[in-house]
Design an enzyme around this catalytic site. Structure first.
Site, PDB file in Angstrom:
ATOM      1  N   ASP A  13       2.927  50.794   8.346  1.00 20.32           N
ATOM      2  CA  ASP A  13       3.086  52.024   7.562  1.00 20.32           C
ATOM      3  C   ASP A  13       4.372  52.026   6.735  1.00 20.32           C
ATOM      4  OD1 ASP A  13       0.730  52.932   8.826  1.00 20.32           O
ATOM      5  OD2 ASP A  13       1.930  53.566  10.542  1.00 20.32           O
ATOM      6  N   LYS A  16       3.135  49.402   2.293  1.00 22.45           N
ATOM      7  CA  LYS A  16       2.784  48.098   1.719  1.00 22.45           C
ATOM      8  C   LYS A  16       1.760  48.233   0.601  1.00 22.45           C
ATOM      9  CE  LYS A  16       1.591  46.493   5.803  1.00 22.45           C
ATOM     10  NZ  LYS A  16       2.110  47.535   6.680  1.00 22.45           N
ATOM     11  N   GLY A  40      -4.605  50.791   7.291  1.00 22.99           N
ATOM     12  CA  GLY A  40      -4.978  51.742   6.248  1.00 22.99           C
ATOM     13  C   GLY A  40      -3.951  51.666   5.140  1.00 22.99           C
ATOM     14  N   HIS A  41      -4.368  51.194   3.984  1.00 22.59           N
ATOM     15  CA  HIS A  41      -3.452  51.140   2.839  1.00 22.59           C
ATOM     16  C   HIS A  41      -3.802  52.269   1.880  1.00 22.59           C
ATOM     17  CE1 HIS A  41      -2.420  46.577   3.249  1.00 22.59           C
ATOM     18  NE2 HIS A  41      -1.835  47.353   4.134  1.00 22.59           N
ATOM     19  N   GLN A 223      -0.420  46.060   9.288  1.00 19.68           N
ATOM     20  CA  GLN A 223       0.503  46.415  10.390  1.00 19.68           C
ATOM     21  C   GLN A 223       1.928  45.920  10.068  1.00 19.68           C
ATOM     22  OE1 GLN A 223      -2.685  44.792  11.768  1.00 19.68           O
ATOM     23  NE2 GLN A 223      -3.484  46.823  11.454  1.00 19.68           N
TER      24      GLN A 223
HETATM   25  P1  IMP Z   1      -4.869  48.396  17.729  1.00 19.86           P
HETATM   26  O1  IMP Z   1      -4.485  47.538  16.588  1.00 19.86           O
HETATM   27  O2  IMP Z   1      -5.894  49.461  17.367  1.00 19.86           O
HETATM   28  O3  IMP Z   1      -5.270  47.620  18.943  1.00 19.86           O
HETATM   29  O4  IMP Z   1      -3.559  49.236  18.175  1.00 19.86           O
HETATM   30  C1  IMP Z   1      -2.429  48.607  18.748  1.00 19.86           C
HETATM   31  C2  IMP Z   1      -1.142  49.240  18.246  1.00 19.86           C
HETATM   32  O5  IMP Z   1      -0.976  48.979  16.859  1.00 19.86           O
HETATM   33  C3  IMP Z   1      -1.089  50.780  18.354  1.00 19.86           C
HETATM   34  O6  IMP Z   1       0.235  51.170  18.595  1.00 19.86           O
HETATM   35  C4  IMP Z   1      -1.512  51.239  16.981  1.00 19.86           C
HETATM   36  O7  IMP Z   1      -1.041  52.533  16.696  1.00 19.86           O
HETATM   37  C5  IMP Z   1      -0.827  50.188  16.140  1.00 19.86           C
HETATM   38  N1  IMP Z   1      -1.448  49.990  14.823  1.00 19.86           N
HETATM   39  C6  IMP Z   1      -2.597  49.352  14.548  1.00 19.86           C
HETATM   40  N2  IMP Z   1      -2.829  49.339  13.223  1.00 19.86           N
HETATM   41  C7  IMP Z   1      -1.789  49.972  12.652  1.00 19.86           C
HETATM   42  C8  IMP Z   1      -1.428  50.238  11.291  1.00 19.86           C
HETATM   43  O8  IMP Z   1      -2.117  49.878  10.331  1.00 19.86           O
HETATM   44  N3  IMP Z   1      -0.260  50.912  11.112  1.00 19.86           N
HETATM   45  C9  IMP Z   1       0.545  51.282  12.141  1.00 19.86           C
HETATM   46  N4  IMP Z   1       0.254  51.046  13.418  1.00 19.86           N
HETATM   47  C10 IMP Z   1      -0.903  50.392  13.676  1.00 19.86           C
END
Ligand code: IMP
Length: 434
Positions: A13, A16, A40-41, A223
């Site tokens: 977040d 990007k 999510g972009h 991420q």
């Molecule tokens: P997962 O990727 O759904 O397994 O989540 C694992 C961790 O990554 C959690 O803390 C989510 O909130 C975080 N996370 C996954 N995708 C994103 C993203 O695009 N932005 C911020 N945090 C993310």
């Protein structure tokens, strides 16, 4: 133009989407290399707002070729919905979007397992995942039981899918979780497979041929570094390689063909989900940043945890990614802050540290050591050139550069493309020159 990897240097977040969007102009190909629809972009173009979860944001630019590489895990339904959405808004993906035949797939049973685990987990066991089935799909990949995009073209795909459903249903049953309706799922995914099949390609060949032909390639990370499966705050991480190395293993270009790494870093820090966050601000200060920065997840809508800029993390990110240049985002969010803090070290029970400890339990004990800055207390949103930024804002940026050893080539002062102050001379220099 150079082959570029763009990564998030914090916990995701970082903004990007907008930087990728700007960088796209200088690249012919845009590749997603890890993660899935947990990302999510958000991109604003001409007043229109697009939120993309799987498709590379380059898809919004006519003529750019876009790839979902083999390091990504793909929920076919989510991808098809996204293709449909952009098509409805007048953007054609035909002939310029390719899905790697080696990319692993996410099915509803992965999601049910993720939801069940997260739903039941208490205390330290909760990761705060997006419940999209990301972890279970990567687990199948590592266990060598996963189904890949290329498999959907094979005659035995329905049968292999049935076997996976039965396996998972046995597991889900013992957990008391929602079971998958085998016939319905197979019917649904065979139909989805037919629609998705035309996009499947050996993207490794496409990407390498493009590089051979001198076409510039942009790898867009999802991420962030602190969510990387190896470098992040394990186990409070996502299940993929969100750092620059992931672009090679998940995107398909060898390391010696990558020319530069851009790190995207927010002027403060946010995190969604569980896990340590040394500079987190609770109470009013955190709430003020959340409000000013509109810090709510693009994928789940969850409020993001907010805190001060953490230079220990920034330096760590610069090191593990080999960041050449920073894109510094959301500087304008600090416009009204009286005193801004930068965490320059951690105090871990009396021991002063300037690196991120490997064990999450150690990081949990770390207290930030701050350096204070008087805020500039002026709106920066209308500023058109870097030199026009208030002196104190420039001093803040200069301090970040000095502390990280990496120059800032772009400062973002608002969501629109035009709210970007680009220092061309910095981009031309070969990084790490401060
Ligand atoms: P997962 O990727 O759904 O397994 O989540 C694992 C961790 O990554 C959690 O803390 C989510 O909130 C975080 N996370 C996954 N995708 C994103 C993203 O695009 N932005 C911020 N945090 C993310």
């Amino acid at each position: 133009m150079a082959n570029t990897v763009l990564i998030g240097a914090q916990w995701g977040d970082e903004g990007k989407g907008k930087v990728i969007d700007l960088m796209t102009e200088q690249h012919a190909w845009i590749i997603r290399y890890q993660g899935g629809h947990n990302a999510g972009h958000t991109v604003e173009i001409g007043g229109e707002r697009y939120v993309l979860h799987l498709l590379p944001s380059g898809i919004l630019h006519e003529g750019k070729k876009c790839v979902i590489g083999h390091g990504v895990v793909v929920d076919m339904e989510a991808l098809l919905t996204e293709i449909e959405d952009v098509t409805k808004r007048g953007i054609s993906v035909e002939g310029r979007f390719f899905l790697s035949d080696r990319a692993h797939l996410i099915f509803p049973y992965h999601r049910f397992l993720d939801e069940n685990r997260e739903g039941k987990a208490v205390g330290r066991d909760r990761i705060g995942t997006t419940k999209r089935g990301i972890g279970p799909s990567y687990a199948d990949k590592a266990a060598r039981t996963g189904l890949r995009a290329g498999d959907i073209r094979e005659a035995d795909f329905p049968e292999r899918l049935r076997r996976r459903v039965r396996d998972y249903n046995r597991q889900l049953k013992t957990l008391g979780a929602t079971l998958v309706d085998e016939d319905e799922l197979v019917r649904e995914y065979v139909a989805a497979a037919e629609r998705l099949a035309p996009y499947i390609a050996d993207t490794l060949v496409l990407v390498n041929r493009a590089a051979d032909a001198g076409e510039a390639i942009l790898f867009e990370g999802a991420q962030g570094t602190m969510l990387d499966i190896d470098y992040g705050t394990y186990p409070y991480v996502t299940s993929s390689s969100a750092t620059a190395g992931g672009a090679c293993t998940g995107g398909g270009l060898a390391p010696n063909r990558i020319d530069r790494v851009i790190g995207v870093i927010k002027a403060y820090t946010t995190r969604v989900g569980e896990g340590p966050f040394p500079t987190e601000l609770e109470g009013e200060e955190g709430e003020a940043l959340r409000k000013a920065g509109n810090e709510f997840g693009a994928t789940t809508g969850r409020p993001r945890r907010c805190g001060w800029f953490d230079n220990v993390i920034a330096r760590y990110s610069a090191m593990v990614n080999g960041v050449d240049h920073w894109a510094l985002t959301k500087l304008d969010v600090l416009d009204d802050v009286d005193t801004i803090q930068i965490c320059v070290a951690y105090d871990c029970g009396g021991r002063i540290m300037d690196t991120v400890p490997g064990a999450v339990r150690d990081l949990e004990q770390c207290k930030p050591v701050y350096e204070s800055f008087e805020g500039w207390k002026t709106s920066t949103t209308g500023v058109k050139r870097f030199e026009e930024l208030p002196d104190r804002a420039q001093a803040y940026i200069a301090r970040l550069e000095a502390l990280t050893g990496v120059p800032v080539y772009l400062v973002s002062v608002g969501p629109g493309r035009e709210r970007s102050l680009i220092r061309e001379e910095v981009l031309k220099s070969h990084g790490r020159a401060v």
